[in-house]
Design a protein around this motif. Structure first.
Motif, PDB file in Angstrom:
ATOM      1  N   GLY A 243       7.059   8.579  -5.945  1.00  0.00           N
ATOM      2  CA  GLY A 243       5.680   8.761  -6.047  1.00  0.00           C
ATOM      3  C   GLY A 243       4.914   7.843  -5.546  1.00  0.00           C
ATOM      4  O   GLY A 243       5.303   6.707  -4.560  1.00  0.00           O
ATOM      5  N   GLU A 244       3.755   7.687  -5.824  1.00  0.00           N
ATOM      6  CA  GLU A 244       2.710   6.833  -5.338  1.00  0.00           C
ATOM      7  C   GLU A 244       2.225   5.664  -6.468  1.00  0.00           C
ATOM      8  O   GLU A 244       1.742   4.711  -5.692  1.00  0.00           O
ATOM      9  N   LYS A 245       2.460   6.185  -7.524  1.00  0.00           N
ATOM     10  CA  LYS A 245       1.620   5.298  -8.527  1.00  0.00           C
ATOM     11  C   LYS A 245       2.855   4.109  -9.087  1.00  0.00           C
ATOM     12  O   LYS A 245       3.456   4.298 -10.206  1.00  0.00           O
ATOM     13  N   ILE A 246       2.939   3.209  -8.249  1.00  0.00           N
ATOM     14  CA  ILE A 246       4.157   2.169  -8.405  1.00  0.00           C
ATOM     15  C   ILE A 246       3.395   0.926  -8.912  1.00  0.00           C
ATOM     16  O   ILE A 246       2.133   0.428  -8.687  1.00  0.00           O
ATOM     17  N   SER A 247       3.814   0.494  -9.981  1.00  0.00           N
ATOM     18  CA  SER A 247       3.590  -0.993 -10.519  1.00  0.00           C
ATOM     19  C   SER A 247       3.319  -1.882  -9.927  1.00  0.00           C
ATOM     20  O   SER A 247       4.347  -2.101  -8.962  1.00  0.00           O
ATOM     21  N   LYS A 248       2.619  -2.998 -10.083  1.00  0.00           N
ATOM     22  CA  LYS A 248       2.729  -4.186  -9.025  1.00  0.00           C
ATOM     23  C   LYS A 248       3.972  -5.057  -9.264  1.00  0.00           C
ATOM     24  O   LYS A 248       4.660  -5.548  -8.319  1.00  0.00           O
ATOM     25  N   GLU A 249       4.676  -4.750 -10.611  1.00  0.00           N
ATOM     26  CA  GLU A 249       5.809  -5.432 -10.884  1.00  0.00           C
ATOM     27  C   GLU A 249       7.013  -4.885 -10.129  1.00  0.00           C
ATOM     28  O   GLU A 249       7.872  -5.603  -9.380  1.00  0.00           O
ATOM     29  N   ALA A 250       6.847  -3.643  -9.952  1.00  0.00           N
ATOM     30  CA  ALA A 250       8.013  -2.845  -9.251  1.00  0.00           C
ATOM     31  C   ALA A 250       7.735  -3.055  -7.845  1.00  0.00           C
ATOM     32  O   ALA A 250       8.775  -3.557  -7.246  1.00  0.00           O
ATOM     33  N   ILE A 251       6.709  -3.091  -7.178  1.00  0.00           N
ATOM     34  CA  ILE A 251       6.327  -3.537  -5.647  1.00  0.00           C
ATOM     35  C   ILE A 251       7.008  -5.056  -5.715  1.00  0.00           C
ATOM     36  O   ILE A 251       7.861  -5.181  -4.519  1.00  0.00           O
ATOM     37  N   VAL A 254      11.146  -5.011  -5.739  1.00  0.00           N
ATOM     38  CA  VAL A 254      11.653  -4.418  -4.542  1.00  0.00           C
ATOM     39  C   VAL A 254      11.287  -5.072  -3.172  1.00  0.00           C
ATOM     40  O   VAL A 254      12.187  -5.299  -2.342  1.00  0.00           O
ATOM     41  N   GLU A 255      10.057  -5.416  -3.172  1.00  0.00           N
ATOM     42  CA  GLU A 255       9.898  -6.320  -1.703  1.00  0.00           C
ATOM     43  C   GLU A 255      10.536  -7.535  -1.524  1.00  0.00           C
ATOM     44  O   GLU A 255      10.759  -8.059  -0.495  1.00  0.00           O
ATOM     45  N   THR A 256      10.709  -8.249  -2.603  1.00  0.00           N
ATOM     46  CA  THR A 256      11.282  -9.485  -2.792  1.00  0.00           C
ATOM     47  C   THR A 256      12.692  -9.136  -2.333  1.00  0.00           C
ATOM     48  O   THR A 256      13.345 -10.098  -1.574  1.00  0.00           O
ATOM     49  N   SER A 257      13.499  -8.185  -2.993  1.00  0.00           N
ATOM     50  CA  SER A 257      14.845  -7.701  -2.412  1.00  0.00           C
ATOM     51  C   SER A 257      15.018  -7.805  -1.020  1.00  0.00           C
ATOM     52  O   SER A 257      15.858  -8.087  -0.402  1.00  0.00           O
ATOM     53  N   ARG A 258      14.114  -6.889  -0.727  1.00  0.00           N
ATOM     54  CA  ARG A 258      14.094  -6.320   0.951  1.00  0.00           C
ATOM     55  C   ARG A 258      13.872  -7.721   1.727  1.00  0.00           C
ATOM     56  O   ARG A 258      14.741  -7.966   2.481  1.00  0.00           O
ATOM     57  N   GLU A 259      12.915  -8.517   1.322  1.00  0.00           N
ATOM     58  CA  GLU A 259      12.924 -10.054   2.065  1.00  0.00           C
ATOM     59  C   GLU A 259      13.873 -10.692   1.865  1.00  0.00           C
ATOM     60  O   GLU A 259      14.286 -11.598   2.840  1.00  0.00           O
ATOM     61  N   SER A 383      13.417   6.610   9.472  1.00  0.00           N
ATOM     62  CA  SER A 383      13.955   6.215   8.252  1.00  0.00           C
ATOM     63  C   SER A 383      12.800   6.269   7.312  1.00  0.00           C
ATOM     64  O   SER A 383      11.806   5.614   7.283  1.00  0.00           O
ATOM     65  N   PRO A 384      12.999   7.144   6.136  1.00  0.00           N
ATOM     66  CA  PRO A 384      12.200   7.284   4.873  1.00  0.00           C
ATOM     67  C   PRO A 384      12.220   5.760   4.263  1.00  0.00           C
ATOM     68  O   PRO A 384      12.874   4.872   4.304  1.00  0.00           O
ATOM     69  N   GLY A 385      11.087   5.797   3.529  1.00  0.00           N
ATOM     70  CA  GLY A 385      10.932   4.611   2.704  1.00  0.00           C
ATOM     71  C   GLY A 385      10.172   3.380   3.368  1.00  0.00           C
ATOM     72  O   GLY A 385       9.357   3.891   3.968  1.00  0.00           O
ATOM     73  N   GLY A 386      10.523   2.120   3.029  1.00  0.00           N
ATOM     74  CA  GLY A 386       9.830   1.233   3.895  1.00  0.00           C
ATOM     75  C   GLY A 386       9.362   0.182   2.629  1.00  0.00           C
ATOM     76  O   GLY A 386       8.875   0.712   1.818  1.00  0.00           O
ATOM     77  N   PRO A 387       8.615  -0.764   3.710  1.00  0.00           N
ATOM     78  CA  PRO A 387       7.816  -1.823   2.587  1.00  0.00           C
ATOM     79  C   PRO A 387       6.447  -1.366   2.285  1.00  0.00           C
ATOM     80  O   PRO A 387       5.815  -0.506   2.922  1.00  0.00           O
ATOM     81  N   ARG A 388       5.837  -1.984   1.147  1.00  0.00           N
ATOM     82  CA  ARG A 388       4.586  -1.633   0.607  1.00  0.00           C
ATOM     83  C   ARG A 388       4.016  -2.994   0.358  1.00  0.00           C
ATOM     84  O   ARG A 388       4.839  -3.936  -0.249  1.00  0.00           O
ATOM     85  N   GLU A 389       2.752  -3.304   0.444  1.00  0.00           N
ATOM     86  CA  GLU A 389       2.038  -4.313   0.240  1.00  0.00           C
ATOM     87  C   GLU A 389       1.960  -4.711  -1.250  1.00  0.00           C
ATOM     88  O   GLU A 389       1.687  -3.853  -1.966  1.00  0.00           O
TER      89      GLU A 389
END
Length: 392
Positions: A243-251, A254-259, A383-389
């Motif tokens: 979905g779209e309503k993602i907490s800042k903790e989740a982002i 997730v983005e830390t793992s990706r990086e 590819s679906p997914g991808g990073p979010r700010e």
């Protein structure tokens, strides 16, 4: 009778013989037995076992297929249930049984040695050699093909992620798409793992068993796809936002793992030690107020599902080995919002964070070349997914 009539009479049509295999995950042998699980029969599921001993030895895993019984002895097929009510879960995610029966892999598809009884004998023998495989050009060509198929399947599964979808539905998608590509889903019956993919929701770190868990708005879910094609394995995963309503903790998690994965890949080239990857991964995780799981690591992949090198993702580890051209392995940092420590559910597979906070993971297959590294499982433009700010 004329010669033509005699010839016609000689031609008979025979129905293909349906083979029956034991439903025990530790057995899987072809059997002529008619011993069926009585509880499965109530649910219109045919589960055949070689004999009473086989039934008893496999019952602990097999009973995960059973619906709960009502007081009158009938089965309640409309309600899922938690089989581990006495277990102290660390977060909100719960096991949701019953599981669906083991999915079928057609006879013509080449299978790894654990497909029948769950034991990866070839992999265990290779582990004793204590050597990191170096692959030939012909072998790399086949590994590259397996990785391409894995990316196709992961992208299809990732595109299906949305609120209301169950993790078992994702398993069905992955299984069917793998079979379409004449490949075997590597996790299926690996040490008796009951499903074709691992799905990890929120605080689940890895090895989550797909079940009736329904994804909801704001969740994160990791999908870990592995397959066996033409004698070689592929292994890759990504974490997706639901979905779209993602907490800042989740982002942030997730983005830390990706990086962390991206940073580690940049280091890879001939002459680099596997040991130093963890130093860079943990440094970036700590910078973003996250921690690195220590129990699980990256690994060699190709002829074997798992082999040397072992690649820990935490700093100051003591893993051995230096990167050389022809080596193929995964880096898959598991990054937690809170503590790095983990606990295992009573299913002996699902690993979750000890404090119930979020965990995210990304995994790529990497080939060391003469001049650097090739990402065999790379994303493409579709590819679906991808990073979010990150949000403040």
């Amino acid at each position: 009778m004329s010669a033509a009539a005699a010839a016609a009479a000689a031609v008979t049509t025979t129905e293909p013989v349906m083979k029956t295999y034991c439903s025990g995950l530790q057995c899987g042998k072809e059997t002529q037995s008619e011993l069926k699980c009585p509880i499965c029969l109530k649910a219109d599921i045919i589960s055949v076992f070689c004999n009473e001993t086989c039934y008893k030895n496999n019952y602990k895993a097999h009973k995960s297929l059973h619906f709960k019984e009502n007081e009158d002895g009938t089965l309640n097929k409309d309600v899922s249930y938690d089989p581990y009510t006495k277990f102290k879960y660390t977060g909100d995610v719960r096991a949701q049984y019953p599981l669906t029966p083991k999915r079928i892999v057609p006879e013509h598809i080449k299978k790894p040695d654990w497909a029948a009884n769950g034991l990866p004998i070839g992999e265990q023998k290779n582990d004793r050699l204590n050597k990191i495989p170096v692959y030939s050009k012909d072998q790399i060509k086949k590994i590259r093909k397996a990785a391409i198929l894995g990316r196709e399947i992961l992208d299809i599964a990732g595109a299906a992620v949305k609120p209301g979808v169950t993790t078992d539905e994702i398993d069905e998608i992955v299984h069917n798409e793998t079979i379409k590509r004449n490949a075997y889903p590597s996790p299926l019956n690996y040490y008796n793992f009951p499903k074709s993919v691992c799905t990890c929701v929120n605080e689940v770190i890895c090895h989550g068993i797909p079940d009736r868990t329904v994804l909801k708005e704001g969740d994160i879910v990791n999908i870990d796809v592995s397959l066996y094609h033409n004698g070689f394995h592929a292994d890759l995963n990504e974490t997706y936002y639901v979905g779209e309503k993602i907490s800042k903790e989740a982002i942030n998690t997730v983005e830390t793992s990706r990086e962390c994965l991206k940073n580690a890949i940049k280091l890879c080239k001939p002459g680099v030690t596997f040991q130093e990857l963890g130093d860079h991964i943990e440094k970036h995780a700590t910078l973003n107020k996250c921690s690195v799981v220590r129990t699980y690591c990256g690994h060699g992949v190709g002829e074997y599902f798992h082999s040397l090198p072992n690649i820990p993702h935490y700093a100051r580890n003591r893993t051995a080995g230096v990167m050389k051209p022809g080596m193929v392995f995964t880096i898959e940092p598991m990054i937690n919002e809170g503590t790095w420590r983990d606990v295992t559910w009573p299913d002996d597979w699902t690993s979750a964070t000890q404090d119930g906070k979020l965990s995210a993971q990304f995994e790529h297959m990497l080939l060391i070349t003469e001049n650097g590294v090739e990402i065999l499982s790379a994303r493409n433009k579709k590819s679906p997914g991808g990073p979010r700010e990150r949000t403040k």
